[in-house]
Design a protein around this motif. Structure first.
Motif, PDB file in Angstrom:
ATOM      1  N   LEU A 152     -27.942  23.299  -6.237  1.00 32.91           N
ATOM      2  CA  LEU A 152     -28.527  23.857  -5.036  1.00 32.91           C
ATOM      3  C   LEU A 152     -28.497  22.822  -3.914  1.00 32.91           C
ATOM      4  O   LEU A 152     -28.819  21.653  -4.133  1.00 32.91           O
ATOM      5  N   ARG A 165     -37.613  35.009  -5.160  1.00 28.16           N
ATOM      6  CA  ARG A 165     -36.426  35.848  -4.981  1.00 28.16           C
ATOM      7  C   ARG A 165     -36.537  37.040  -5.930  1.00 28.16           C
ATOM      8  O   ARG A 165     -36.584  36.877  -7.155  1.00 28.16           O
ATOM      9  N   GLN A 189     -35.292  30.973  -9.367  1.00 30.88           N
ATOM     10  CA  GLN A 189     -34.620  31.226  -8.100  1.00 30.88           C
ATOM     11  C   GLN A 189     -35.668  31.426  -7.011  1.00 30.88           C
ATOM     12  O   GLN A 189     -36.673  32.093  -7.234  1.00 30.88           O
ATOM     13  N   ASP A 236     -35.982  31.792  -2.441  1.00 34.20           N
ATOM     14  CA  ASP A 236     -35.365  31.835  -1.113  1.00 34.20           C
ATOM     15  C   ASP A 236     -36.062  30.790  -0.252  1.00 34.20           C
ATOM     16  O   ASP A 236     -37.296  30.810  -0.116  1.00 34.20           O
ATOM     17  N   ASP A 269     -30.898  27.931   1.844  1.00 35.05           N
ATOM     18  CA  ASP A 269     -30.355  27.499   0.556  1.00 35.05           C
ATOM     19  C   ASP A 269     -28.899  27.938   0.447  1.00 35.05           C
ATOM     20  O   ASP A 269     -28.521  29.014   0.905  1.00 35.05           O
ATOM     21  N   ARG A 270     -28.097  27.075  -0.146  1.00 39.95           N
ATOM     22  CA  ARG A 270     -26.675  27.355  -0.334  1.00 39.95           C
ATOM     23  C   ARG A 270     -26.231  26.662  -1.613  1.00 39.95           C
ATOM     24  O   ARG A 270     -26.523  25.484  -1.809  1.00 39.95           O
ATOM     25  N   VAL A 271     -25.559  27.370  -2.486  1.00 35.21           N
ATOM     26  CA  VAL A 271     -25.033  26.761  -3.710  1.00 35.21           C
ATOM     27  C   VAL A 271     -23.654  26.207  -3.354  1.00 35.21           C
ATOM     28  O   VAL A 271     -22.626  26.839  -3.585  1.00 35.21           O
ATOM     29  N   HIS A 295     -23.685  33.305   0.296  1.00 32.24           N
ATOM     30  CA  HIS A 295     -23.735  31.953  -0.263  1.00 32.24           C
ATOM     31  C   HIS A 295     -24.388  31.903  -1.645  1.00 32.24           C
ATOM     32  O   HIS A 295     -24.801  30.841  -2.094  1.00 32.24           O
ATOM     33  N   ARG A 296     -24.487  33.043  -2.304  1.00 33.34           N
ATOM     34  CA  ARG A 296     -24.934  33.070  -3.687  1.00 33.34           C
ATOM     35  C   ARG A 296     -23.774  33.513  -4.576  1.00 33.34           C
ATOM     36  O   ARG A 296     -22.777  34.037  -4.089  1.00 33.34           O
ATOM     37  N   GLN A 332     -25.898  34.754 -12.012  1.00 27.78           N
ATOM     38  CA  GLN A 332     -27.228  34.370 -11.552  1.00 27.78           C
ATOM     39  C   GLN A 332     -27.636  32.963 -11.979  1.00 27.78           C
ATOM     40  O   GLN A 332     -28.429  32.311 -11.287  1.00 27.78           O
ATOM     41  N   ASN A 356     -27.235  30.383  -9.377  1.00 29.38           N
ATOM     42  CA  ASN A 356     -28.164  30.429  -8.239  1.00 29.38           C
ATOM     43  C   ASN A 356     -29.502  29.764  -8.533  1.00 29.38           C
ATOM     44  O   ASN A 356     -30.379  29.747  -7.671  1.00 29.38           O
TER      45      ASN A 356
END
Length: 288
Positions: free
Chosen positions: A130, A165, A177, A179, A200-202, A217-218, A222, A225
């Motif tokens: 992350l 999330r 997870q 946000d 957030d950006r992976v 950006h996910r 899962q 993320n």
């Protein structure tokens, strides 16, 4: 090297993906292209690919790791499709992606390379990391046409928060997870579409067969993320970015509504990982 299109790179330059990790720099305009590439070279990436329109100028950088690819990232869907092409081309390789005028920082990056970072992360059975997009902005209100000043960059030292999330299929929070929100996207949220307010950006991940990046950006997987494994905290990183400041100052609907980005919680950016660690904007996990 220079490639006319992404197709030509995948067809002719795939051997350049043999040594990772690989940085994908998506160039949206002509702001700070060279400084972005040089910063990520300094991070220790095995290859730095500049995906950019042919019309943009790029000074020669005397480093064989830099390669230019003709590309127009006009929409999130196009960017996600491009990343997915790289995933298909090089399963098992670590990738990173960002835009121009964005700069990756990770714990102890002044003395350790991104390869060392990801080797440790992989040993902890993690295939993605992350990253928090930390907004940078110039401290001068007169910088309307060029809100990017590296030597006068500031960031917010407060105002960050996270929300659960929710899984739309079950209505329950997704495990590990969240946000994340904050920075200019929070302070000027009336000018930011709801779908673009997360920070957030992976951005660091290991390619795998069937893995797909989504336009928000996910990832479709899962587990990619999640911010940590179930047992303890893992490493996270930060992308220090002028992208939101550029958009707010260039959008006719917001540029005249903002005299200055400075507020009571602004502080000069020190261009050092220690400041980001002290502010809680990235996590060292078990890596010391």
């Amino acid at each position: 090297m220079r490639f006319a299109t992404l197709d030509s790179f995948i067809g002719e330059g795939r051997a350049l993906l043999s040594k990772g990790p690989v940085a994908l720099i998506f160039v949206e305009d002509e702001t700070e292209i060279e400084s972005t590439l040089r910063h990520h070279l300094k991070c220790g990436f095995g290859a730095v690919l500049a995906l950019m329109p042919d019309a943009f100028a790029l000074d020669d950088i005397a480093d064989p790791r830099v390669h230019r690819i003709g590309f127009d990232c006009a929409s999130p869907e196009v960017l996600a499709d491009a990343v997915n092409r790289f995933i298909e081309a090089a399963p098992g390789l670590w990738f990173y992606y960002c835009f121009n005028a964005e700069y990756l920082f990770f714990p102890f990056c002044e003395s350790r390379s991104v390869g060392e970072l990801l080797a440790f992360h992989g040993e902890e059975k993690r295939d993605a990391m992350l990253t928090y997009v930390v907004d940078l902005y110039a401290d001068t209100p007169e910088a309307d046409d060029q809100p990017v000043l590296l030597d006068r960059a500031h960031l917010d030292r407060a105002g960050y928060y996270a929300l659960a999330r929710i899984d739309p299929a079950t209505g329950e929070p997704r495990e590990r997870q969240l946000d994340f929100f904050g920075g200019l996207r929070w302070r000027y949220e009336e000018h930011i579409p709801p779908a673009s307010r997360r920070i957030d950006r992976v951005a660091l991940f290991r390619a795998a067969p069937g893995l797909r990046l989504l336009p928000d950006h996910r990832f479709a997987d899962q587990e990619y993320n999640t911010y940590s494994c179930p047992w303890h905290h893992n490493l996270t990183a930060a992308i220090c970015s002028f992208r939101t400041a550029k958009a707010l100052k260039r959008n006719p609907g917001s540029r005249h509504a903002i005299d200055s980005f400075l507020w009571r919680s602004s502080t000069p950016f020190e261009w050092h990982s220690r400041q980001l660690l002290d502010l809680g904007l990235m996590e060292p996990g078990q890596w010391f």
